[in-house]
Design a protein around this motif. Sequence first.
Motif, PDB file in Angstrom:
ATOM      1  N   TYR A   5      69.614 -33.542  -0.036  1.00  0.00           N
ATOM      2  CA  TYR A   5      68.584 -34.629  -0.181  1.00  0.00           C
ATOM      3  C   TYR A   5      68.281 -34.624  -1.592  1.00  0.00           C
ATOM      4  O   TYR A   5      67.877 -35.812  -2.304  1.00  0.00           O
ATOM      5  CB  TYR A   5      67.176 -34.125   0.088  1.00  0.00           C
ATOM      6  CG  TYR A   5      67.074 -32.853  -0.478  1.00  0.00           C
ATOM      7  CD1 TYR A   5      66.092 -32.696  -1.604  1.00  0.00           C
ATOM      8  CD2 TYR A   5      67.238 -31.570   0.155  1.00  0.00           C
ATOM      9  CE1 TYR A   5      65.574 -31.309  -2.008  1.00  0.00           C
ATOM     10  CE2 TYR A   5      66.910 -30.530  -0.198  1.00  0.00           C
ATOM     11  CZ  TYR A   5      66.133 -30.329  -1.428  1.00  0.00           C
ATOM     12  OH  TYR A   5      65.936 -29.356  -2.091  1.00  0.00           O
ATOM     13  N   PHE A   6      69.126 -33.789  -2.460  1.00  0.00           N
ATOM     14  CA  PHE A   6      68.906 -33.841  -4.122  1.00  0.00           C
ATOM     15  C   PHE A   6      70.104 -34.886  -4.668  1.00  0.00           C
ATOM     16  O   PHE A   6      70.174 -34.891  -5.787  1.00  0.00           O
ATOM     17  CB  PHE A   6      69.209 -32.427  -4.471  1.00  0.00           C
ATOM     18  CG  PHE A   6      70.406 -31.692  -3.767  1.00  0.00           C
ATOM     19  CD1 PHE A   6      70.329 -30.993  -3.112  1.00  0.00           C
ATOM     20  CD2 PHE A   6      71.740 -31.843  -4.609  1.00  0.00           C
ATOM     21  CE1 PHE A   6      71.383 -30.199  -2.453  1.00  0.00           C
ATOM     22  CE2 PHE A   6      72.499 -31.255  -4.153  1.00  0.00           C
ATOM     23  CZ  PHE A   6      72.541 -30.661  -3.068  1.00  0.00           C
TER      24      PHE A   6
ATOM     25  N   LEU B 248      60.582 -35.051 -17.034  1.00  0.00           N
ATOM     26  CA  LEU B 248      61.363 -34.142 -16.063  1.00  0.00           C
ATOM     27  C   LEU B 248      60.719 -33.496 -15.248  1.00  0.00           C
ATOM     28  O   LEU B 248      60.956 -33.548 -13.699  1.00  0.00           O
ATOM     29  CB  LEU B 248      62.524 -33.787 -16.691  1.00  0.00           C
ATOM     30  CG  LEU B 248      63.611 -34.272 -17.911  1.00  0.00           C
ATOM     31  CD1 LEU B 248      64.405 -33.468 -18.364  1.00  0.00           C
ATOM     32  CD2 LEU B 248      64.289 -35.237 -17.080  1.00  0.00           C
TER      33      LEU B 248
ATOM     34  N   LEU C 145      64.268 -38.250 -11.499  1.00  0.00           N
ATOM     35  CA  LEU C 145      64.740 -37.266 -12.124  1.00  0.00           C
ATOM     36  C   LEU C 145      66.358 -37.292 -12.787  1.00  0.00           C
ATOM     37  O   LEU C 145      66.484 -37.052 -13.764  1.00  0.00           O
ATOM     38  CB  LEU C 145      64.739 -36.030 -10.978  1.00  0.00           C
ATOM     39  CG  LEU C 145      65.219 -34.592 -11.661  1.00  0.00           C
ATOM     40  CD1 LEU C 145      64.476 -34.375 -12.970  1.00  0.00           C
ATOM     41  CD2 LEU C 145      65.038 -33.566 -10.618  1.00  0.00           C
TER      42      LEU C 145
ATOM     43  N   THR D  13      67.440 -37.309 -16.418  1.00  0.00           N
ATOM     44  CA  THR D  13      68.402 -36.447 -17.165  1.00  0.00           C
ATOM     45  C   THR D  13      69.523 -37.302 -17.553  1.00  0.00           C
ATOM     46  O   THR D  13      69.936 -36.948 -18.912  1.00  0.00           O
ATOM     47  CB  THR D  13      68.906 -35.743 -16.146  1.00  0.00           C
ATOM     48  OG1 THR D  13      68.091 -35.215 -15.193  1.00  0.00           O
ATOM     49  CG2 THR D  13      69.828 -34.379 -16.450  1.00  0.00           C
TER      50      THR D  13
ATOM     51  N   LEU E 207      68.665 -29.870 -17.572  1.00  0.00           N
ATOM     52  CA  LEU E 207      69.156 -29.733 -16.284  1.00  0.00           C
ATOM     53  C   LEU E 207      68.315 -28.999 -15.257  1.00  0.00           C
ATOM     54  O   LEU E 207      68.530 -29.059 -14.260  1.00  0.00           O
ATOM     55  CB  LEU E 207      70.618 -29.407 -16.305  1.00  0.00           C
ATOM     56  CG  LEU E 207      71.643 -30.456 -17.218  1.00  0.00           C
ATOM     57  CD1 LEU E 207      72.764 -29.553 -17.266  1.00  0.00           C
ATOM     58  CD2 LEU E 207      71.732 -31.595 -16.496  1.00  0.00           C
TER      59      LEU E 207
ATOM     60  N   PRO F 283      65.242 -28.884 -14.123  1.00  0.00           N
ATOM     61  CA  PRO F 283      64.585 -29.296 -12.968  1.00  0.00           C
ATOM     62  C   PRO F 283      65.542 -29.957 -11.937  1.00  0.00           C
ATOM     63  O   PRO F 283      65.297 -29.735 -10.589  1.00  0.00           O
ATOM     64  CB  PRO F 283      63.494 -30.667 -13.613  1.00  0.00           C
ATOM     65  CG  PRO F 283      63.582 -30.222 -14.904  1.00  0.00           C
ATOM     66  CD  PRO F 283      64.856 -29.401 -15.361  1.00  0.00           C
ATOM     67  N   LEU F 284      66.611 -30.369 -12.391  1.00  0.00           N
ATOM     68  CA  LEU F 284      67.747 -30.771 -11.447  1.00  0.00           C
ATOM     69  C   LEU F 284      68.441 -29.864 -10.721  1.00  0.00           C
ATOM     70  O   LEU F 284      68.513 -29.708  -9.286  1.00  0.00           O
ATOM     71  CB  LEU F 284      68.627 -31.883 -12.090  1.00  0.00           C
ATOM     72  CG  LEU F 284      69.359 -32.654 -11.245  1.00  0.00           C
ATOM     73  CD1 LEU F 284      68.535 -33.569 -10.649  1.00  0.00           C
ATOM     74  CD2 LEU F 284      70.438 -33.428 -12.045  1.00  0.00           C
TER      75      LEU F 284
ATOM     76  N   LEU G 245      66.810 -28.111  -7.703  1.00  0.00           N
ATOM     77  CA  LEU G 245      66.546 -28.814  -6.431  1.00  0.00           C
ATOM     78  C   LEU G 245      67.931 -28.164  -5.631  1.00  0.00           C
ATOM     79  O   LEU G 245      67.728 -28.249  -4.271  1.00  0.00           O
ATOM     80  CB  LEU G 245      66.817 -30.279  -6.790  1.00  0.00           C
ATOM     81  CG  LEU G 245      65.654 -30.948  -7.298  1.00  0.00           C
ATOM     82  CD1 LEU G 245      65.735 -32.468  -7.200  1.00  0.00           C
ATOM     83  CD2 LEU G 245      64.203 -30.771  -6.003  1.00  0.00           C
TER      84      LEU G 245
END
Lengths: 245, 277
Positions: free
Chosen positions: A24-25, A199, A211, A215, B130, B132-133, B136
């Motif tokens: 899902y990311f 973010l 997101l 980024t 990076l 927060p990414l 996930l």
Amino acid sequence: MARIVSLAALLGAWQYLSGRDNIYFVPPVQDAASSLWNEVVNGNLLRPALQTGALALTGFLLALVIGTVVGVLIAVFRPVSYVLEPIMSASNATPIAVLIPIIGIYLGLGFSGKVAIVFLFCVFAVSMNTTSGIREIKSGILEMTRAYCVTGWRRYRDVIVPAAMPALMAGVRISAGRAVQGALTAELLLAVSGLGLYLMNAGNRYDVPDLVAGTVFVSAAAFLALHLAGRWEGHVLRWRTDLKN
Amino acid sequence: MTATSTVIAPPSRAAGAAHAATLARERRRKWTYRAVFWAALLLAWEVAARRAGPRFLPTLESIAVDGMSGFFTNGFVVPFLDSWLQLFIGFAIALAVTIPLGVLLGWSRLPNVVLMPYVNGLFVTPTAALLPLVILFAGTDLTFRVVVVILFAFYYPLVNTATGVRQTAGGLRDLSSTLCMSKLAAFRKVVVPAATPYILVGVRLGLAAAVQGMVIAELWVLTGTGEVLKNLAQFRRLSEFFAIVILIVALALLLTGLLRLIEIRLARRGMVSAGES
């Protein structure tokens, strides 16, 4: 040509991953792209970017001024180099992030606390580059300066500063990158604000396209900052014919 | 410290003795300055700490005694060791990937053209952005911390290895083919030794970045030493806070110092063997 192929392969792999149900990311490429476009156009990204930029620039300029002065003092006065140089090189190898939990106690969680982090991220690189730039001036140049009886203030203005400029500007370029690093670190870990806030919000909402867009935007902004620093370096060093090929 | 006077070859015995005496005098002067200035700094800290109180600035004595004993008795040792274990896992993975990849990038042109834009793009991107990414897809456990350490550490070992290999790849490779060495032998006997100093510098810079990454990752998800630091700061247990900071910085400096020592050793041996052949 090879670059185009690899970029296409990367985007293809991205698109393939985004289609899988259990991942899902990874948002579809067009979702991230349209999110990036929308958020830039409606100002949701540009407004916090100005805040982050102001933070990075303030810390960077402070580090530039203080780092240069300290670097020159270390290079010129031997006692200063004895006492400060070990501190500088140790600080440069120190993970500045360990100070984040207590910076609030001394400087608060507002602008000044965050500027302090950016400053600490940059200042040691500026100072050490300045010092080595002055030290590495060829002794022949200094001998010639003496032979032409150039002394005092003019010796610094006309000979030493220009000769040390390449190393100094390399420090500036490195620090420009570190300033953006420091600004984002402060905005995510010290007090959430600016692009860090953007973010964090996108992450908390699980709004993955936003997101990813944020980024990519941060990355582009950092690239722009480095590019501008590089342009400034080129402008300052334009008299150096040996650097042009 | 004594090595410096023996390395420089004296022109004559008398001049050599005079030179050694000058060096010794300069060294004494250096350490006098340092003793005075650093003592003054510590004194200033102590005075400021006594005036500000323990909730604002801990005294040196309380850092050294309460802080350090608190570190061992209040259960901070386990998270501390845990943090460094995570760091080494991440750093080992980073090196295992970046050094071979760096060799490839330095050795041939095509991977370089294809990959370097991404490597540089990732380097330019503020790594903190990076987080927060990464969270996930890596969660908040071991994987997260290891991935963050890798993201912080990968650049210098990779680029330095590539540079080191590329520098030797030109001239020395021609030479080794003239001497009828096989490609593998040329790689082992020419490229690897010549690139080692570059790789070591890259490893050292990467390690410093990895420590920064470890701290940032742990402050972000609040585990290990990062969580301990955050809590201590929140409850103003500053003597323990500073004790742990000192331990982290000391360990980081010790490790980078060791790598630096290896660099110097290798450089010296390199010079000797070059002189002999």
